[in-house]
Design a protein around this motif. Structure first.
Motif, PDB file in Angstrom:
ATOM      1  N   LEU A 477      52.856 -93.093 -56.488  1.00 39.61           N
ATOM      2  CA  LEU A 477      52.003 -92.445 -57.476  1.00 39.61           C
ATOM      3  C   LEU A 477      51.183 -91.316 -56.875  1.00 39.61           C
ATOM      4  N   ILE A 478      50.694 -91.522 -55.651  1.00 37.93           N
ATOM      5  CA  ILE A 478      49.899 -90.483 -54.991  1.00 37.93           C
ATOM      6  C   ILE A 478      50.773 -89.269 -54.675  1.00 37.93           C
ATOM      7  N   ILE A 479      51.974 -89.519 -54.161  1.00 35.11           N
ATOM      8  CA  ILE A 479      52.891 -88.415 -53.849  1.00 35.11           C
ATOM      9  C   ILE A 479      53.237 -87.639 -55.114  1.00 35.11           C
ATOM     10  N   ALA A 480      53.500 -88.372 -56.211  1.00 39.36           N
ATOM     11  CA  ALA A 480      53.834 -87.705 -57.467  1.00 39.36           C
ATOM     12  C   ALA A 480      52.664 -86.866 -57.970  1.00 39.36           C
ATOM     13  N   ALA A 481      51.433 -87.393 -57.853  1.00 37.39           N
ATOM     14  CA  ALA A 481      50.253 -86.648 -58.301  1.00 37.39           C
ATOM     15  C   ALA A 481      50.034 -85.398 -57.464  1.00 37.39           C
ATOM     16  N   LEU A 482      50.229 -85.510 -56.142  1.00 36.55           N
ATOM     17  CA  LEU A 482      50.084 -84.346 -55.267  1.00 36.55           C
ATOM     18  C   LEU A 482      51.135 -83.289 -55.581  1.00 36.55           C
ATOM     19  N   ASN A 488      46.892 -79.980 -54.450  1.00 35.86           N
ATOM     20  CA  ASN A 488      45.447 -79.991 -54.671  1.00 35.86           C
ATOM     21  C   ASN A 488      44.974 -81.437 -54.767  1.00 35.86           C
ATOM     22  N   ILE A 489      44.268 -81.902 -53.723  1.00 38.19           N
ATOM     23  CA  ILE A 489      43.870 -83.307 -53.638  1.00 38.19           C
ATOM     24  C   ILE A 489      42.890 -83.669 -54.741  1.00 38.19           C
ATOM     25  N   HIS A 490      41.914 -82.784 -55.016  1.00 34.78           N
ATOM     26  CA  HIS A 490      40.922 -83.076 -56.046  1.00 34.78           C
ATOM     27  C   HIS A 490      41.581 -83.239 -57.413  1.00 34.78           C
ATOM     28  N   GLN A 491      42.525 -82.342 -57.727  1.00 31.74           N
ATOM     29  CA  GLN A 491      43.213 -82.440 -59.014  1.00 31.74           C
ATOM     30  C   GLN A 491      44.055 -83.713 -59.077  1.00 31.74           C
ATOM     31  N   ARG A 494      41.801 -86.555 -59.826  1.00 32.54           N
ATOM     32  CA  ARG A 494      41.424 -86.569 -61.239  1.00 32.54           C
ATOM     33  C   ARG A 494      42.565 -87.086 -62.114  1.00 32.54           C
ATOM     34  N   ASP A 495      43.801 -86.668 -61.792  1.00 28.39           N
ATOM     35  CA  ASP A 495      44.951 -87.123 -62.574  1.00 28.39           C
ATOM     36  C   ASP A 495      45.143 -88.629 -62.464  1.00 28.39           C
ATOM     37  N   LEU A 496      44.821 -89.170 -61.301  1.00 34.97           N
ATOM     38  CA  LEU A 496      44.974 -90.612 -61.082  1.00 34.97           C
ATOM     39  C   LEU A 496      43.734 -91.399 -61.502  1.00 34.97           C
ATOM     40  N   ASN A 497      42.689 -90.663 -61.914  1.00 37.89           N
ATOM     41  CA  ASN A 497      41.438 -91.304 -62.349  1.00 37.89           C
ATOM     42  C   ASN A 497      40.798 -92.122 -61.222  1.00 37.89           C
ATOM     43  N   ILE A 498      40.826 -91.569 -60.000  1.00 38.23           N
ATOM     44  CA  ILE A 498      40.160 -92.187 -58.858  1.00 38.23           C
ATOM     45  C   ILE A 498      39.315 -91.119 -58.167  1.00 38.23           C
ATOM     46  N   THR A 499      38.463 -91.542 -57.237  1.00 35.27           N
ATOM     47  CA  THR A 499      37.597 -90.599 -56.538  1.00 35.27           C
ATOM     48  C   THR A 499      38.337 -89.918 -55.394  1.00 35.27           C
TER      49      THR A 499
END
Length: 540
Positions: A477-482, A488-491, A494-499
């Motif tokens: 999930l993290i790889i897909a979000a990145l 962009n780590i911040h984005q 946000r997409d994963l709804n975590i800090t």
């Protein structure tokens, strides 16, 4: 009298559809006969999706008529024939497009020949009929019909049911062609018209040293006329290797005729191979040229040669020794020039010791043996095959899949593939069909690839614990979000709804380098500025 549509039955439940498609694809997997696969497919439509009287109609290659082949309840389905264009079934076959009959009663072109439905049934039932297509070069050929009764419903819901049957028909398409061959007991001649690379078809995917050795052996064998015996487990691609051998031989412009010896009863094999004369037996209404004569000047491929009957073995041996055959009921002996290629997954040596296979025939066909290693022994070939099948099925089904996630690749590489290339193909066909994203992920793969057996939880098998399973899902999930956020780590957070702190911790834990996913426009100093821990951590 008109029918009133029943209220929506919530037929197209997504989970139910996926479960049914999974059952259909399992039915079409290795280990099932074609007829058993179709019967299980029809059972899935009837039992899981509540279609009434699902059935398949195929074209009789001799008469050109449509004949009922298989239905869910065989006892309830008398023989019926339709000329193309006659009735709803004939119209679908002739026009190659699906037809929905919202209500059977009052429809003049609905013949009701097959099941003899009552007036009461016809007042409450709709009928959906879709064509089964097979790609034949640049042309699409209609080879059969898949249809079913279903309760009357609003048009929008009937459209959804029709689309579901069309999806199933795509899966059946290639299989129905095999049923045509079984019904007509004919086997097509295949000409080697592929572009050649180093004497072999360019479509063969081989990266491993062991497969390169196999291809070199086939190239060497192709130049001569010695009998070749292809050995290997079921599903390793012996038929494809036979095509490669033929393409690398001087006979490449002549026919390659193929027969699976296990596909026909032993009493029919002899006539199939050597042909017959009119009147040789009941039903022999015309002369028939056997496969040896069809392959004259070319190559004859006998798959599962270990299943030949004793009588057929004796006649094949004579054909090899004397170069002549004798059709059933004919006193003449006919000269043939055929290069024989055989294949088997059975231990012929043990069959010889048991008296089930002729020793002299064994030595005749074992002149040039070639062993094709199982897929588990050549993992270098898995990823190229995955890429090939993903591209092929994405194009065929119109799916958005373009690549495979890292965790999914790890699972594919770790699996032992007992069904070899055939199983890999079926797994990826299923995965592409249920994937709605550009990335095929591990949860799109069957549970058995991750150690799941008989429906048991993954962690109950001892092959993959709960912690490891959760970690794989988190990492994916993290790889897909990145990737989606262009690095962009911040984005991504946000997409994963975590800090930001949590995603940074997880990236370090799973050794994920965000720079791999940066957009091409973010280079140099900007990439350095986005590095976790830098002074510009607020940049997003």
């Amino acid at each position: 009298m008109q029918c009133n549509a029943t209220p929506s039955l919530l037929f197209m439940n997504a989970g139910q559809c996926l479960d049914t498609l999974d059952r259909v694809l399992t039915a079409l997997s290795p280990g099932h006969s074609f007829q058993e696969s179709l019967q299980e497919l029809l059972a899935a439509l009837a039992e899981d999706m509540h279609f009434d009287r699902p059935h398949i109609v195929v074209q009789d290659p001799d008469s050109g008529e449509l004949r009922l082949s298989l239905s869910y309840d065989q006892a309830d389905s008398p023989e019926a024939a339709y000329a193309p264009g006659s009735g709803i079934t004939g119209q679908v076959f002739a026009e190659g497009r699906p037809i929905i009959v919202p209500c059977m009663r009052g429809r003049a072109d609905f013949k009701n020949r097959m099941f003899g439905r009552s007036e009461e049934e016809m007042a409450r039932l709709a009928f959906i009929c879709v064509p089964v297509h097979v790609e034949n070069g640049d042309k699409t050929e209609v080879v059969g019909i898949l249809s079913a009764d279903t309760p009357t419903a609003p048009q929008a819901e009937l459209d959804l049911r029709c689309r579901f049957l069309q999806t199933v028909a795509i899966l059946v398409g290639r299989q129905v062609a095999w049923l045509q061959e079984e019904l007509s007991r004919r086997h097509a001649c295949i000409l080697a018209d592929e572009p050649l690379a180093n004497g072999l078809p360019s479509s063969i995917i081989a990266r491993s040293k062991s497969m390169h050795h196999v291809l070199r052996r086939l190239t060497q064998a192709g130049a001569g006329k010695a009998t070749v015996l292809l050995r290997g487990e079921s599903g390793v691609g012996k038929e494809l290797m036979a095509q490669a051998l033929h393409a690398a031989s001087p006979r490449r412009n002549n026919p390659l005729v193929m027969l699976n010896c296990a596909a026909l009863p032993s009493e029919l094999i002899e006539g199939e191979l050597f042909g017959w004369r009119k009147g040789a037996f009941t039903g022999a209404v015309q002369n028939r040229a056997g496969l040896f004569r069809q392959a004259d000047g070319g190559t004859l491929f006998l798959d599962e040669v270990g299943d030949l009957s004793a009588i057929a073995q004796a006649k094949v041996l004579r054909a090899l020794q004397e170069g002549e055959i004798q059709p059933l009921g004919d006193e003449r002996r006919i000269k043939v020039d055929v290069r024989l290629v055989c294949a088997t997954n059975r231990p012929l040596e043990e069959l010889v010791e048991q008296g089930l296979f002729r020793e002299d025939l064994y030595y005749r066909i074992n002149v040039f043996p070639v062993f094709i290693p199982p897929l588990r022994e050549r993992p270098e070939d898995i990823l190229p095959m995955v890429e090939h099948f993903i591209e092929m099925f994405s194009k065929e089904y119109g799916r958005p899949v373009r690549r495979v996630s890292t965790p999914a690749i790890d699972i594919l590489l770790a699996y032992h593939w007992p069904g070899n290339v055939r199983e890999l193909r079926n797994v990826l066909e299923r995965a592409v069909l249920i994937c709605d994203d550009a990335v095929l992920r591990s949860h799109h793969l069957p549970g058995m690839l991750q150690g799941e057996k008989l429906g048991a939880p993954i962690w109950a098998t001892g092959t993959m614990g709960l912690t490891e399973t959760v970690a794989n899902v988190e990492r994916e999930l993290i790889i897909a979000a990145l990737a989606k956020a262009g690095g962009n780590i911040h984005q991504a957070a946000r997409d994963l709804n975590i800090t930001y702190r949590i995603i940074y911790y997880k990236m370090k834990k799973y050794d994920i380098d965000f720079k791999k996913y940066l957009s091409p426009s973010i280079t140099g100093s900007r990439a350095a500025a986005l590095t976790p821990g830098s002074e510009t951590r607020g940049i997003s």
